[in-house]
Design a protein around this motif. Structure first.
Motif, mmCIF file in Angstrom:
data_model
loop_
_atom_site.group_PDB
_atom_site.id
_atom_site.type_symbol
_atom_site.label_atom_id
_atom_site.label_comp_id
_atom_site.label_asym_id
_atom_site.label_seq_id
_atom_site.Cartn_x
_atom_site.Cartn_y
_atom_site.Cartn_z
ATOM 1 N N ILE A 1 0.837 -1.200 0.000
ATOM 2 C CA ILE A 1 0.000 0.000 0.000
ATOM 3 C C ILE A 1 0.873 1.251 0.000
ATOM 4 O O ILE A 1 0.579 2.229 -0.689
ATOM 5 C CB ILE A 1 -0.958 -0.023 1.216
ATOM 6 N N GLU A 2 1.953 1.213 0.774
ATOM 7 C CA GLU A 2 2.851 2.367 0.829
ATOM 8 C C GLU A 2 3.526 2.597 -0.521
ATOM 9 O O GLU A 2 3.692 3.751 -0.957
ATOM 10 C CB GLU A 2 3.906 2.151 1.910
ATOM 11 N N VAL A 3 3.907 1.515 -1.199
ATOM 12 C CA VAL A 3 4.516 1.643 -2.528
ATOM 13 C C VAL A 3 3.546 2.323 -3.491
ATOM 14 O O VAL A 3 3.914 3.247 -4.235
ATOM 15 C CB VAL A 3 4.942 0.261 -3.066
ATOM 16 N N GLN A 4 2.273 1.867 -3.474
ATOM 17 C CA GLN A 4 1.279 2.473 -4.358
ATOM 18 C C GLN A 4 1.082 3.948 -4.031
ATOM 19 O O GLN A 4 0.992 4.804 -4.917
ATOM 20 C CB GLN A 4 -0.058 1.723 -4.224
ATOM 21 N N LYS A 5 1.023 4.265 -2.740
ATOM 22 C CA LYS A 5 0.835 5.650 -2.318
ATOM 23 C C LYS A 5 2.002 6.516 -2.770
ATOM 24 O O LYS A 5 1.808 7.625 -3.293
ATOM 25 C CB LYS A 5 0.696 5.696 -0.788
ATOM 26 N N GLN A 6 3.230 5.999 -2.566
ATOM 27 C CA GLN A 6 4.408 6.765 -2.948
ATOM 28 C C GLN A 6 4.439 7.001 -4.459
ATOM 29 O O GLN A 6 4.813 8.079 -4.922
ATOM 30 C CB GLN A 6 5.686 6.016 -2.516
ATOM 31 N N ARG A 7 4.056 5.981 -5.220
ATOM 32 C CA ARG A 7 4.060 6.128 -6.683
ATOM 33 C C ARG A 7 3.076 7.198 -7.118
ATOM 34 O O ARG A 7 3.359 8.002 -8.013
ATOM 35 C CB ARG A 7 3.734 4.786 -7.343
ATOM 36 N N GLN A 8 1.889 7.218 -6.518
ATOM 37 C CA GLN A 8 0.907 8.241 -6.858
ATOM 38 C C GLN A 8 1.443 9.627 -6.548
ATOM 39 O O GLN A 8 1.302 10.559 -7.341
ATOM 40 C CB GLN A 8 -0.393 8.003 -6.086
ATOM 41 N N GLU A 9 2.076 9.770 -5.381
ATOM 42 C CA GLU A 9 2.605 11.072 -4.996
ATOM 43 C C GLU A 9 3.731 11.502 -5.927
ATOM 44 O O GLU A 9 3.868 12.688 -6.255
ATOM 45 C CB GLU A 9 3.104 11.025 -3.545
ATOM 46 N N ILE A 10 4.538 10.539 -6.357
ATOM 47 C CA ILE A 10 5.646 10.861 -7.261
ATOM 48 C C ILE A 10 5.118 11.307 -8.621
ATOM 49 O O ILE A 10 5.612 12.282 -9.202
ATOM 50 C CB ILE A 10 6.591 9.642 -7.399
#
Length: 803
Positions: A29-38
């Protein structure tokens, strides 16, 4: 575990590693969140860069007096508001709308999933669109659809799109191999722009930054291989330093320039420096093949294969030249020639960036390396003096050729990214993208416009997906509701419309995955030396209890993950959840049936008690371990990327702040200058041969400072060279007046002959530009030939230098 056919008891010992823990879900979930923010940060930085660039242009025009200061200030204000709007933009999504819109959202998720995993649609679309539209479409939609390749799956799919586009363009549009060199094939532009500005930027920076920085810091390097330019600079410097006109002619040929010993010495020094630094860059490139991104190397391999297929009569050396055009000229060369434009080096904007000498040094080196990559030498004519470099170029080309051949030696993407037919089914969290409402609608409209071209088969799956969305693309209001900005982003959780309703081969692949999971559950609770023995044994109550407890714990972990992110639930089918809840006894019956189906279809061997199944499970355990390690590395890389993006954001913000400070300083200086002139300006007059005189006290002072000279006096000083239609003995009857204006860098020049007068505006910035370009003589009033260097010297002496 690493044996070719590991025994069941070893597999059983490590089978628990395949369970998804709270940590696994949290990291996913954190990976997906970070990708969206990036992705959001990348888009925001792109907008900041565009606005800063526009501000830069307007300030440049301000300096040249093409627009007013007020226009620059107005743009700055608009830019600040836009930046605030970007920073405060909130993703509206479609969840808050009605049921019809919610169904439309699901249809879009199905459509964009199909576009992601089947590259032929977008490959055909961008080739059919006009180039101007396709370029914008690539920049705004394509990279967003693949999340800027922020994870292995998306990078793999984007690379498949690039390779598909390149193959299609070569097979359909390229008539001669040289078309790739002389033109700009869309697929190549797409590949290079992505790898040079996004995925491959850090590779290029790491490789080139130290050497380029070393070159820029070496002030002794001055490479200029143009004899006439070196000659003019030499003459200009003499005149500027002395204030005395040179007796040498201004317009000379290369051959005439090289007759001067000073020019020969300067040219020899330049050529030696050019060869030495070119060799340093060549050695760096040849030894840094590992710094080239896999994507660029794979696309080079695709180009090599496609050209060999399209042009079977072409020699390998000719095809390698085309590959070199992609790999060196289009990808690397520009970053050497203009490292500041591609963020290869750090530039202090307050110091004004690279100097002309530094740019010329880099450009000269890049040119020699490009000649070496393409095996192009210097011939006769104006470049005859550089023919001494041809032997170096030829030897360097042989090294480049070997380099290009090695660059194409890479494995298939499936091997590099560890992707197979089961990867999508094994995803813990469904893929997602963030796309603006405007881009989503535009993509829908383009697909409808070109649907017959991108999917000529009427039974193609894309037609059904488009029909689900209606006959026309919606407006922003229809899609998002009123009061929503078209730039607001929608988060789509992508999925296939036909999950579980696929062809026989896909059904068997899904059956293998589910059977493998059920087998793992069984062997963890049931003893036995091999799979056949485990499945044939009776199940005890204790084993059933152990099985229920194991499944219950996993369900609890899954439930906690769903509470954090609903996409986790959507990643698992209802059938999969139901099968895992089956009693241990029933699972064994089902696994026997499924193994029989898989064996009969040739999907798995029944030899050695289905030992092939143990091999597959052991492979999953090894891959899971690697995946977890890679995921943690991804998290660190994503954190580093966010930090770099934040650094870049701060750079653009500091650039904008610097521009704002500059504009304010301009306003203050102009205001102060205006007040100062209104109080204390004076007129400086001179008789035909006299110097300036200040006016006597008590006389009313005019607004601006003025100097007056006869043409004879200016001719004597070498400033006026000739005046058409007037003989030199009549120059005493022509008077020149140069006056300041409200702009400290702009002057009014008036020429008077008896009662006739003409006025011309002199702009210091334009004079300096002429001097920089080596233009020694300019024309005023369409008649007077003026020495540019000596005119600048006069203006500096009379208006800028204080004693």
């Amino acid at each position: 575990m690493f044996a070719e056919y590991p025994p069941l008891n070893v597999v059983r010992k490590f089978a628990h590693l395949l369970d998804q823990s709270d940590t696994d879900y949290a990291e996913e979930i954190e990976v997906q969140k970070q990708r969206q923010e990036i992705v959001a940060a990348i888009r925001h930085n792109q907008q900041l860069e565009k606005d800063a660039s526009n501000m830069d242009i307007k300030i440049g025009l301000l300096v040249k007096n093409r627009i007013t200061l007020e226009e620059v200030v107005t743009h700055e204000g608009k830019m600040s508001k836009k930046e605030q709007g970007l920073a405060c933009a909130v993703s509206a999504g479609l969840d808050s709308l009605n049921k019809e819109s919610h169904e439309r959202r699901k249809a879009y998720e199905h459509l964009f999933y199909q576009l992601q995993v089947e590259p032929q649609y977008l490959a055909r679309l961008i080739l059919e669109m006009p180039q101007q539209q396709s370029t914008k479409f690539i920049e705004s939609v394509i990279l967003t659809l693949y999340n800027y390749a922020s994870n292995p799956r998306d990078e793999y799919l984007l690379l498949k799109l690039f390779s598909t586009s390149l193959r299609q363009e070569i097979m359909q549009s390229i008539e001669n191999m040289t078309d790739i060199v002389t033109g700009t094939p869309l697929a190549i532009k797409m590949v290079v722009d992505f790898h040079r500005n996004a995925r491959g930027h850090s590779y290029l920076r790491d490789m080139l930054n130290p050497l380029i920085t070393s070159l820029l810091e070496d002030t002794s390097v001055k490479i200029n291989t143009n004899p006439t330019e070196v000659y003019k600079n030499w003459v200009n410097q003499q005149e500027t330093d002395s204030g005395v006109p040179s007796q040498l002619p201004y317009d000379v040929t290369n051959e005439e320039a090289l007759k001067h010993k000073e020019i020969q010495e300067l040219m020899e020094e330049s050529i030696q420096q050019l060869r030495s630094w070119s060799d340093k860059f060549l050695s760096l490139i040849l030894s840094s093949l590992d710094h080239i991104p896999y994507g660029m190397r794979y696309i080079s391999r695709v180009m090599l294969q496609s050209l060999t297929q399209k042009f079977p009569e072409a020699s390998e050396k000719d095809i390698l030249k085309i590959v070199g055009n992609l790999l060196y000229y289009r990808y690397i060369n520009s970053t050497i020639a203009a490292p500041d434009a591609y963020d290869i080096i750090d530039i202090d904007i307050e110091k004004g960036g690279l100097t002309p000498d530094q740019r010329r040094n880099l450009g000269s080196i890049a040119k020699i390396l490009q000649f070496a990559a393409s095996n192009k030498g210097f011939g006769g004519g104006d470049s005859q003096h550089l023919a001494c470099l041809n032997s170096y170029i030829k030897g360097s080309h042989e090294k480049f050729k070997q380099y290009f051949r090695k660059a194409c030696d890479v494995p298939d993407p499936e091997v590099h990214f560890n992707i197979n037919q089961y990867t999508e089914a094994a995803l813990v969290v469904k893929p997602r993208i963030s796309i603006s409402a405007d881009d989503l609608i535009n993509t829908h409209a383009k697909l409808l416009e070109y649907r017959a071209k991108i999917a000529p088969d009427s039974l193609d799956a894309i037609h059904e997906l488009l029909e689900d969305l209606g006959s026309a693309a919606p407006t922003v209001e229809e899609l998002m509701g009123s009061g929503v900005n078209k730039e607001d982003e929608i988060c789509l959780i992508l999925s296939s419309k036909h999950e579980g309703v696929e062809d026989a081969k896909s059904d068997l692949a899904s059956l293998l995955i589910s059977t493998k999971q059920l087998t793992i559950d069984i062997i963890r609770c049931q003893p036995g030396e091999n799979l056949t023995e485990v499945l044939d044994r009776e199940t005890s109550e204790d084993q059933e209890l152990q099985h229920r407890s194991m499944i219950s714990l996993q369900e609890q972990v899954d439930a906690r993950a769903v509470d954090k992110d609903a996409a986790v639930s959507r990643a698992k089918s209802v059938k999969e959840k139901s099968e895992r809840k089956m009693p241990l006894k029933d699972k064994k019956v089902k696994v026997k049936e499924d193994l029989s189906k898989l064996s009969g279809a040739g999907f798995i061997s029944s030899d050695s008690h289905y030992q092939a199944m143990m091999k597959l499970i052991a492979q999953d355990i090894r891959n899971q371990r690697r995946y977890r390690a890679a995921r943690r590395q991804d998290l660190q890389k994503l954190a580093d990327t966010k930090a770099n993006l934040q650094k870049k954001k701060l750079f653009f913000e500091s650039q904008i702040e610097y521009y704002n400070t500059y504009v304010k300083a301009c306003m203050a200086n102009m205001l102060a200058a205006g007040k100062r002139r209104s109080r204390s300006s004076y007129v400086s007059t001179s008789s035909p041969i006299e110097e300036d005189q200040k006016p006597k006290k008590g006389k009313k002072e005019p607004k601006h400072q003025t100097i007056k000279y006869t043409a004879a006096k200016l001719h004597e000083r070498g400033i006026v060279l000739e005046i058409d239609g007037i003989s030199p003995n009549q120059y005493k009857n022509v008077q020149f007046e140069i006056s300041t204006t409200v702009d400290p860098a702009v002057f009014q020049c008036t020429a008077k002959v008896l009662t006739v007068s003409e006025t011309h505006t002199l702009k210091l910035q334009e004079l300096l530009q002429l001097q920089y370009e080596g233009v020694a003589v300019m024309t005023l009033f369409d008649r007077a030939k003026i020495n540019v260097n000596l005119l600048i010297h006069l203006l500096n002496k009379k208006f800028y230098i204080t004693k």
